[in-house]
Design a protein around this motif. Structure first.
Motif, PDB file in Angstrom:
ATOM      1  N   THR A  36     -11.590  -9.663  11.822  1.00 40.63           N
ATOM      2  CA  THR A  36     -10.584  -8.742  12.348  1.00 40.63           C
ATOM      3  C   THR A  36      -9.204  -9.365  12.293  1.00 40.63           C
ATOM      4  OG1 THR A  36     -12.236  -7.896  13.913  1.00 40.63           O
ATOM      5  CG2 THR A  36      -9.944  -7.315  14.319  1.00 40.63           C
ATOM      6  N   PHE A  37      -8.250  -8.610  11.746  1.00 46.77           N
ATOM      7  CA  PHE A  37      -6.848  -8.961  11.860  1.00 46.77           C
ATOM      8  C   PHE A  37      -6.257  -8.142  12.996  1.00 46.77           C
ATOM      9  CE2 PHE A  37      -7.522 -10.178   7.410  1.00 46.77           C
ATOM     10  CZ  PHE A  37      -6.873 -11.403   7.376  1.00 46.77           C
ATOM     11  N   ILE A 284     -10.259   7.637  13.429  1.00 46.22           N
ATOM     12  CA  ILE A 284      -9.269   6.569  13.289  1.00 46.22           C
ATOM     13  C   ILE A 284      -9.250   6.087  11.835  1.00 46.22           C
ATOM     14  CG2 ILE A 284      -9.231   5.845  15.695  1.00 46.22           C
ATOM     15  CD1 ILE A 284     -11.227   3.650  15.051  1.00 46.22           C
ATOM     16  N   ASN A 285      -9.496   7.020  10.918  1.00 44.66           N
ATOM     17  CA  ASN A 285      -9.333   6.808   9.478  1.00 44.66           C
ATOM     18  C   ASN A 285     -10.114   5.609   8.943  1.00 44.66           C
ATOM     19  OD1 ASN A 285      -7.545   9.047   9.161  1.00 44.66           O
ATOM     20  ND2 ASN A 285      -5.881   7.799   9.982  1.00 44.66           N
ATOM     21  N   GLY A 286     -11.370   5.529   9.362  1.00 46.78           N
ATOM     22  CA  GLY A 286     -12.256   4.497   8.830  1.00 46.78           C
ATOM     23  C   GLY A 286     -12.185   3.171   9.534  1.00 46.78           C
ATOM     24  N   ASN A 287     -11.360   3.057  10.568  1.00 46.77           N
ATOM     25  CA  ASN A 287     -11.170   1.780  11.246  1.00 46.77           C
ATOM     26  C   ASN A 287     -12.256   1.550  12.295  1.00 46.77           C
ATOM     27  OD1 ASN A 287      -9.939  -0.660  11.812  1.00 46.77           O
ATOM     28  ND2 ASN A 287      -7.922   0.232  12.153  1.00 46.77           N
ATOM     29  N   LEU A 289     -12.884  -0.529  16.412  1.00 44.97           N
ATOM     30  CA  LEU A 289     -12.264  -1.163  17.566  1.00 44.97           C
ATOM     31  C   LEU A 289     -13.356  -1.783  18.420  1.00 44.97           C
ATOM     32  CD1 LEU A 289      -9.645  -1.598  19.268  1.00 44.97           C
ATOM     33  CD2 LEU A 289     -10.227   0.532  20.458  1.00 44.97           C
ATOM     34  N   ILE A 290     -13.264  -3.081  18.674  1.00 42.65           N
ATOM     35  CA  ILE A 290     -14.255  -3.769  19.505  1.00 42.65           C
ATOM     36  C   ILE A 290     -13.967  -3.459  20.971  1.00 42.65           C
ATOM     37  CG2 ILE A 290     -15.265  -5.981  20.131  1.00 42.65           C
ATOM     38  CD1 ILE A 290     -15.783  -4.989  17.240  1.00 42.65           C
ATOM     39  N   LYS A 354     -21.125  -5.566  16.267  1.00 36.43           N
ATOM     40  CA  LYS A 354     -20.622  -5.861  17.598  1.00 36.43           C
ATOM     41  C   LYS A 354     -20.281  -4.568  18.318  1.00 36.43           C
ATOM     42  CE  LYS A 354     -17.689  -9.464  19.659  1.00 36.43           C
ATOM     43  NZ  LYS A 354     -16.647 -10.483  19.361  1.00 36.43           N
ATOM     44  N   GLN A 355     -20.448  -4.543  19.624  1.00 28.46           N
ATOM     45  CA  GLN A 355     -20.153  -3.340  20.398  1.00 28.46           C
ATOM     46  C   GLN A 355     -18.744  -2.838  20.113  1.00 28.46           C
ATOM     47  OE1 GLN A 355     -21.682  -5.171  24.342  1.00 28.46           O
ATOM     48  NE2 GLN A 355     -21.407  -2.995  24.758  1.00 28.46           N
TER      49      GLN A 355
END
Length: 417
Positions: A36-37, A284-287, A289-290, A354-355
């Motif tokens: 992740t960046f 979210i356009n393919g993204n 979020l952890i 990951k969750q």
């Protein structure tokens, strides 16, 4: 003499061949996850940073060994061939340093170490030039674990971006076209037809990016791009999604849960949406979020879950189906390939994730030609909300590298005819 000439020719040609090689990203081994960046506004796998902004890279190693990792940073031209700059010209300080910031997971079934690299730091003080970069992560044995691309830009031009319906009537219901206006702001651009290069990216996916469009018109200090077909993208469909921030209770997209060695999340079966009417469904356009419920620090408290994907679709002869999204940089790999179950007559896959909140979709690839068809399962609809980013590169006459001098962004929420 002839023998010595052959050796001399070999040593002269070899460096030229090496320089001409185009850099590609390397996917990590199975035990490295969730690359992740991060920036002040986004999380994902394609950072586009303004010169002077910090770069933050995070990833997990699913071992209990607290392994050492090292990073190397390289600068590239527009076409991802190595630039002619030496490291001291584009990097202040040193790379090839060990990542010192890491923590072990806390209160999770899956043991892992979370690594965090932020630049600038004590050893690497920052970036000196704009352009394309690659960061490579090595282990203690000098073996390359993975590499990721990122871009750094200078805010020297204004980049206006508009999303239009396709100007080709044969694809007007399935494609979106990008119009651009680059304003130079008094910057003297020599021979822009040759020195200016552009890159248009849909939903942070470099695999489908359109590159090297030339300005069609020049009006004062404006470069204008209004192509009919060359700047058009398949519009796709809104992404499927699920959220498993609570591993003990079914959440969005999760049908049921089982606890074995790890938690298993069984998602609701997906269907093909290619031949059904478009339905707006915010994504979210393919993204990804952890996120994790009741966690103070999701970096080390979010657990890993076995996620079961199911696609209700007849078997496609000669084609493979993959799960596609920014969680792995839109990469097609064995881990994301769907396997056809003859008994249940559906495609299935199990992935360790990951969750968090994940966007994904299914794509097909022709086994013979390797052609990727993103809309084969979910379809293409001009109404789809997509994000578009435009990067403007400039290489002056006699310059040694491509500067990234402008960045613009638009959403197809404001699409027009």
């Amino acid at each position: 003499m002839k023998k010595h000439s052959s050796f001399l020719l070999f040593f002269l040609i070899t460096p030229l061949l090496a320089i001409a090689q185009v850099a590609t990203e390397l996917n990590p081994p199975d035990f490295i996850k969730t690359i992740t960046f991060k920036s002040n506004t986004t999380q994902g796998q394609l950072p586009i940073l303004k010169l002077g902004e910090p770069l933050v890279l995070e990833f997990d190693a699913l071992t209990a060994n607290e392994e050492d990792f090292y990073y190397v940073i390289e600068h590239f031209n527009f076409d991802w061939t190595p630039s002619n700059l030496v490291k001291s010209e584009y990097l202040s300080g040193l790379d090839q340093q060990r990542i010192l910031d890491y923590e072990n997971s806390f209160n999770t079934y899956q043991i892992y170490s979370h690594y965090n690299l932020e630049i600038p730091n004590t050893q690497t003080r920052g970036f000196l030039k704009s352009g394309n970069y690659m960061i490579s992560i090595y282990d203690d044995y000098d073996e390359l674990m993975f590499s990721r691309k990122f871009m750094i830009y200078e805010d020297l031009t204004n980049v206006g971006v508009q999303v239009k319906r396709s100007r080709d009537v044969t694809t007007i219901a399935e494609k979106q076209s990008i119009d651009m206006v680059i304003t130079t702001n008094g910057m003297n651009l020599n021979n822009p037809l040759e020195t200016i290069r552009t890159l248009v990216i849909q939903n942070n996916n470099l695999n489908t990016a359109i590159s090297d469009l030339k300005p069609q018109y020049t009006l004062g200090n404006e470069l204008i791009y209004r192509y009919k077909t060359e700047s058009a993208f398949w519009a796709g469909n809104e992404y499927n999604f699920f959220e498993n921030k609570d591993v003990r209770a079914a959440n969005i997209g999760v049908q049921r849960i089982e606890l074995k060695d790890l938690y298993h999340n069984y998602l609701y079966p997906n269907i093909t949406r290619k031949n059904v009417p478009y339905t707006y469904n915010p994504d979210i356009n393919g993204n990804f979020l952890i996120t994790a419920l009741d966690a103070t620090d999701v970096s080390i408290e979010a657990d890993y879950v076995m996620v079961h994907f199911t696609l209700l679709h007849p078997k496609l002869e000669g084609k493979s189906i993959y799960i596609y999204g920014n969680f792995n940089g839109f990469t097609l790999e064995p881990l994301t390939q769907m396997i056809y179950n003859k008994e249940s007559q559906r495609y299935e896959n199990i992935m360790l994730l990951k969750q968090g909140f994940y966007n994904y979709k299914y794509v097909s690839v022709d086994r013979k030609t390797g052609v990727l068809e993103e809309g084969a399962i979910s379809g293409n609809f001009w109404q789809t909300e997509n994000n578009y980013k435009v990067l403007v590169y400039y290489k002056d006459l006699g310059a040694r590298y491509d500067r990234l001098i402008g960045f613009g962004e638009a959403s197809s929420v404001d699409i027009s005819n």
